[in-house]
Design a protein around this motif. Sequence first.
Motif, short mmCIF file in Angstrom:
data_model
loop_
_atom_site.label_atom_id
_atom_site.label_comp_id
_atom_site.label_asym_id
_atom_site.label_seq_id
_atom_site.Cartn_x
_atom_site.Cartn_y
_atom_site.Cartn_z
N ASN A 132 -16.31 -0.20 -4.00
CA ASN A 132 -15.42 0.58 -3.14
C ASN A 132 -15.98 1.97 -2.88
O ASN A 132 -15.99 2.45 -1.75
CB ASN A 132 -14.04 0.70 -3.80
CG ASN A 132 -13.13 -0.46 -3.48
OD1 ASN A 132 -13.16 -0.99 -2.38
ND2 ASN A 132 -12.33 -0.87 -4.44
N LEU A 149 -17.17 3.21 0.75
CA LEU A 149 -16.44 4.35 1.32
C LEU A 149 -17.41 5.44 1.75
O LEU A 149 -17.27 6.03 2.84
CB LEU A 149 -15.44 4.90 0.31
CG LEU A 149 -14.13 4.12 0.15
CD1 LEU A 149 -13.33 4.67 -1.02
CD2 LEU A 149 -13.30 4.18 1.43
N ASN A 172 -12.88 -0.95 3.55
CA ASN A 172 -13.60 0.25 3.12
C ASN A 172 -14.28 0.94 4.29
O ASN A 172 -14.19 2.16 4.47
CB ASN A 172 -14.65 -0.13 2.08
CG ASN A 172 -14.17 0.02 0.65
OD1 ASN A 172 -13.88 1.13 0.22
ND2 ASN A 172 -14.08 -1.07 -0.06
N LEU A 176 -5.95 3.86 1.66
CA LEU A 176 -6.66 3.73 0.39
C LEU A 176 -5.81 3.01 -0.66
O LEU A 176 -6.33 2.22 -1.46
CB LEU A 176 -7.09 5.10 -0.13
CG LEU A 176 -8.23 5.79 0.63
CD1 LEU A 176 -8.48 7.18 0.06
CD2 LEU A 176 -9.51 4.95 0.57
N LEU A 229 -5.99 -0.53 0.14
CA LEU A 229 -7.32 -0.99 -0.25
C LEU A 229 -7.38 -1.31 -1.75
O LEU A 229 -7.92 -2.35 -2.15
CB LEU A 229 -8.36 0.07 0.10
CG LEU A 229 -9.79 -0.16 -0.41
CD1 LEU A 229 -10.37 -1.45 0.16
CD2 LEU A 229 -10.69 1.03 -0.05
N THR A 239 -7.96 -4.94 -3.45
CA THR A 239 -9.14 -5.04 -4.32
C THR A 239 -8.79 -5.68 -5.65
O THR A 239 -9.50 -6.58 -6.12
CB THR A 239 -9.73 -3.64 -4.57
OG1 THR A 239 -10.17 -3.08 -3.33
CG2 THR A 239 -10.93 -3.73 -5.51
#
Length: 427
Positions: free
Chosen positions: A320, A324, A364, A404, A407, A411
Amino acid sequence: MIMLGVLSVTFLALALLAVPIAIALGVSALIIVAIWGMPGFILAQKMVNGIDSFPLLAVPFFILAASVMNSGGITTRVVDLFSSALGRIRGSSGVVNVGTNVFLAGISGSAVADASASGALIIPEMRKEGYSGGFAAALTAGAAVIGPIIPPSIPLVIYGVIAQVSITKLFVGAYIPGLMIASALIAYVIFYAKRHNLPARGRRPWGVIGKQFKGSAWALSMPLLLIVGAKGGLFTVTELGAVLVLYAIFVGWVIHREFKWRLFPGMLTEAGLQTANIMLVVAVSSFIAYLVVVHGIPRDIQALLHGADLSAWEFLLIVNVIFLVAGMFLDSTPATIILVPIFLPAATSFGIDPTHFGLVIVLNLMVGLIHPPLGLNLLITQSIAKVPMRDVVWASLPIVGIVLVVLLVITFVPQTVLWLPHVMGMK
């Protein structure tokens, strides 16, 4: 490693000079060929092989379908329906903004295209309703990130080609993450509107809403083609793109009677130019990915990660962070083509499903569209709103935070991606 160091430094130097990504990558590749005396045919061969993929034919169809929809009055009808139905919600135009981007996500597959289309329609309405220009631009940029998540998705097509996984399964797995982002943004918009005491315009009469729904029904049914096609195996991804174009022409020309054939050659030209730009990036990135593999970087990374005795979750957290950062400086296409061959073998060795890994990577990279220094969506919506960039960036911080959080959820909770494909019997 020296070769890859020279490649990286050259590319970064050119990118900082605002050289287009495809040209910067191409010049970097040519320098490597010249310095190390590599046969020129290898560069040409790998570039051609990189775009010699049937699923990539879906890209121009998705782009063309979005153009036909806008020309045929389909997008406008959907926006009008959402505006009428949601009018009683305080600050309803913000919710309409998110809803419109969810709808557009089911057609174009491009965050930049969605930001341009929805921004031109809705940012002026949001400002009339009392939203600041910075917030309107930031919300539009953030909502447009849903475009490459909810299928069809150009980044997911490219990932599927590179990773050799089912693009249809990627598409189906993307629905829940996309709707999670949309739901979180809507909740934030409602909170913002109440906090700033924005007015409610009032819902239109049921008769008006019913009439608008009838006029929008054909457009709203377009995303069903994806679900029916995926479940029934009626279309490949490429065939689905062609079907979307034909369906959009039918609705715009026969049903709404707004599609103009005299504009179609221009749409074909624009779709061709956008596709050429994407394919040039894919071609050059494929050669660089070849260099990465030939020099054993994926094997070295895999050995390093396993030597560090990491768990699968720790590995995903590292991925990640890397993606990013990559999304801050690279467009999603070269980042996917160059980095996926490095990290996918390690991901599979940790037992991570490639479909789950693909959604994590794409989301990402999409975050990079809504924060500097790349922030392409912010640049587009800021130009539409005509406000200082600092206002847009400041307003975008909570939206970046929301994306985020989603995300992190997808994840570390793989079933948010894998549950729907499993229910639909996809292996």
